[in-house]
Design an enzyme around this catalytic site. Structure first.
Site, short mmCIF file in Angstrom:
data_model
loop_
_atom_site.label_atom_id
_atom_site.label_comp_id
_atom_site.label_asym_id
_atom_site.label_seq_id
_atom_site.Cartn_x
_atom_site.Cartn_y
_atom_site.Cartn_z
N ARG A 13 74.31 22.85 -28.46
CA ARG A 13 73.35 23.12 -30.11
C ARG A 13 72.94 21.93 -30.89
O ARG A 13 71.92 21.97 -30.64
CB ARG A 13 74.91 23.38 -30.80
CG ARG A 13 74.60 23.27 -32.30
CD ARG A 13 74.29 22.27 -33.29
NE ARG A 13 74.94 20.83 -33.47
CZ ARG A 13 74.83 19.78 -34.16
NH1 ARG A 13 73.63 19.77 -34.26
NH2 ARG A 13 74.87 18.58 -33.49
N ASP A 14 73.57 20.22 -31.05
CA ASP A 14 72.17 19.91 -31.25
C ASP A 14 71.07 19.91 -29.61
O ASP A 14 70.36 19.17 -30.76
CB ASP A 14 73.37 18.50 -31.45
CG ASP A 14 72.39 16.81 -31.73
OD1 ASP A 14 71.66 17.73 -32.59
OD2 ASP A 14 73.43 16.28 -32.55
N HIS A 209 78.94 9.48 -31.80
CA HIS A 209 77.73 10.44 -31.77
C HIS A 209 76.40 9.73 -31.56
O HIS A 209 76.23 9.23 -32.67
CB HIS A 209 77.27 11.24 -32.65
CG HIS A 209 76.85 12.84 -32.45
ND1 HIS A 209 76.93 13.97 -32.23
CD2 HIS A 209 75.65 12.56 -33.03
CE1 HIS A 209 75.75 14.68 -32.49
NE2 HIS A 209 75.05 13.74 -32.65
N HIS A 211 73.17 8.91 -30.33
CA HIS A 211 71.39 10.12 -29.82
C HIS A 211 70.62 8.04 -29.04
O HIS A 211 70.74 7.70 -29.16
CB HIS A 211 70.48 9.54 -31.02
CG HIS A 211 70.77 11.54 -31.49
ND1 HIS A 211 69.67 12.59 -31.33
CD2 HIS A 211 72.12 11.90 -32.14
CE1 HIS A 211 71.01 13.62 -31.96
NE2 HIS A 211 71.86 12.96 -32.98
N CYS A 242 64.71 13.92 -31.62
CA CYS A 242 64.09 13.77 -32.62
C CYS A 242 63.09 13.61 -33.88
O CYS A 242 61.77 13.42 -32.96
CB CYS A 242 64.89 12.43 -33.26
SG CYS A 242 64.45 11.42 -34.39
N ASN A 251 70.36 12.97 -27.99
CA ASN A 251 71.59 12.49 -27.50
C ASN A 251 71.73 11.69 -26.34
O ASN A 251 71.47 12.29 -25.18
CB ASN A 251 72.52 13.84 -27.89
CG ASN A 251 72.72 14.42 -28.84
OD1 ASN A 251 72.12 15.78 -29.00
ND2 ASN A 251 73.66 14.23 -29.39
#
Ligand code: HMG
Ligand code: MG
Length: 286
Positions: A13-14, A209, A211, A242, A251
């Site tokens: 997902r991310d 979480h 990054h 990003c 991430n």
């Protein structure tokens, strides 16, 4: 204190939401199936958001339709509003274990940019989603973005992060993942932010979480571990990036987190050899 750490895999997902091209359903499913064999218990597999805003996630319903049920594995998807809930409900296979994630920002600038509304409006939009999830027994997770810095508003105050976490947990006692969206956090700032948040939410209700934009995700995880956080989000192969920092890493990589936990003597229950294979697969997809 327990020496077990839970890894919430967010790569499909991310990670994949940031890739320039839309990854075909079959490739996403192959990656998720491999991750599901690694011992991971939580894998985020897609989002029910506007396909105009995030085209990379538009095939999340098709991914869900092809995912096998795996004993002990919960799949998570992002659901920002009731329209997203309807999409999730239509795609969900009854026998498969799902959790939905609602997400807000600790900063107004990112809220406008990511959700097209104020923080207060985003909380109002997610409240009915939380209610229907609770009523139907679907698991819940919350995300708060920009817990150290916002690309639009600069640094985020620690009390603002605590207030927003409190808002989420007033709606329901969900686990809240604290997103260092830009990866600007330092161990010292992460600790100060966490100290504020721990006044409104216990450590076992929080996740980190991070990054890895500035290469500090691992020290930041160690800082959060020191304050009792035991759930961390990561993306296999360090997928992602990003949009505000072109070329920056995404991430924190799952394989790097596993390595760190092994060095520090924390159990994750995840097989690093399978994650290494999955990381290779993820990198070949890009
Ligand atoms: P909006 O445009 O403000 O909403 O979008 P709207 O209610 O005015 O609707 C506009 C159009 O979007 C309509 O379609 C709706 O039907 C449609 P039209 O009539 O124009 O064709 N729509 C939807 N379509 C599909 N699914 C939905 C949905 N809702 C409305 N759920 C919205 C509001 C939130 C949908 C939009 O702003 C959006 O999709 N934003 C993207 C959010 C996102 O996915 N961001 C990335 C994930 S968050 C993240 O990565 C951070 C995190 O990793 C933590 C961290 O690192 O910080 C979690
Ligand atoms: Mg993120």
């Amino acid at each position: 204190m327990t020496r077990a750490v839970r890894i919430h895999e967010v790569g499909p997902r991310d990670g994949l939401q940031n890739e320039a091209r839309v990854i075909p359903v079959a490739q996403k499913v192959a990656l998720i199936e491999m991750l599901g064999r690694s011992g991971l218990t939580d894998i985020e597999v897609g989002s029910f958001v506007s396909p105009r805003w995030v085209p990379q996630m538009a095939n999340s319903d098709q991914v869900m339709a092809r995912l096998p049920q795996v004993a002990g594995v919960t799949y998570a998807v992002l659901v920002p509003n009731m329209r997203g809930w309807e999409g999730f409900k239509a795609a969900r296979k009854d026998m498969v274990n799902y959790e939905i994630a609602v997400f807000i920002s600790a900063s107004e600038g990112f809220s406008q940019s990511n959700l097209n509304c104020s923080i207060a409006q985003s909380v109002a939009n997610l409240a009915p989603v939380v209610e229907v999830a609770l009523n139907t027994g679907v698991g819940l997770r919350g995300y708060v973005s920009c817990v150290t810095d916002c690309p639009f508003d600069g640094s985020t105050s620690h009390s603002q992060v605590a207030d927003v976490v409190g808002l989420l947990r007033e709606i329901a006692p969900m686990r809240v993942s604290l997103g260092d969206t830009l990866g600007n956090g330092t161990p010292e700032r992460v600790m100060q932010m966490l100290e504020a948040v721990l006044k409104v939410a216990p450590a076992d209700s929080l996740a980190g979480h991070f990054h890895d934009t500035n290469g500090r995700a691992l020290p930041n995880i160690e800082a959060a571990l020191d304050l009792g956080v035991r759930t961390f989000d990561s993306a296999v192969g360090g997928l992602g990036g990003c949009p505000y920092a072109p070329g920056a890493p995404g991430n924190v990589a799952t394989e790097a987190v596993l390595d760190l936990m092994a060095r520090l003597g924390f159990e994750t229950g995840v097989d690093p050899a399978i994650i290494a294979q999955a990381a290779k697969m993820a990198k070949e997809m890009r």
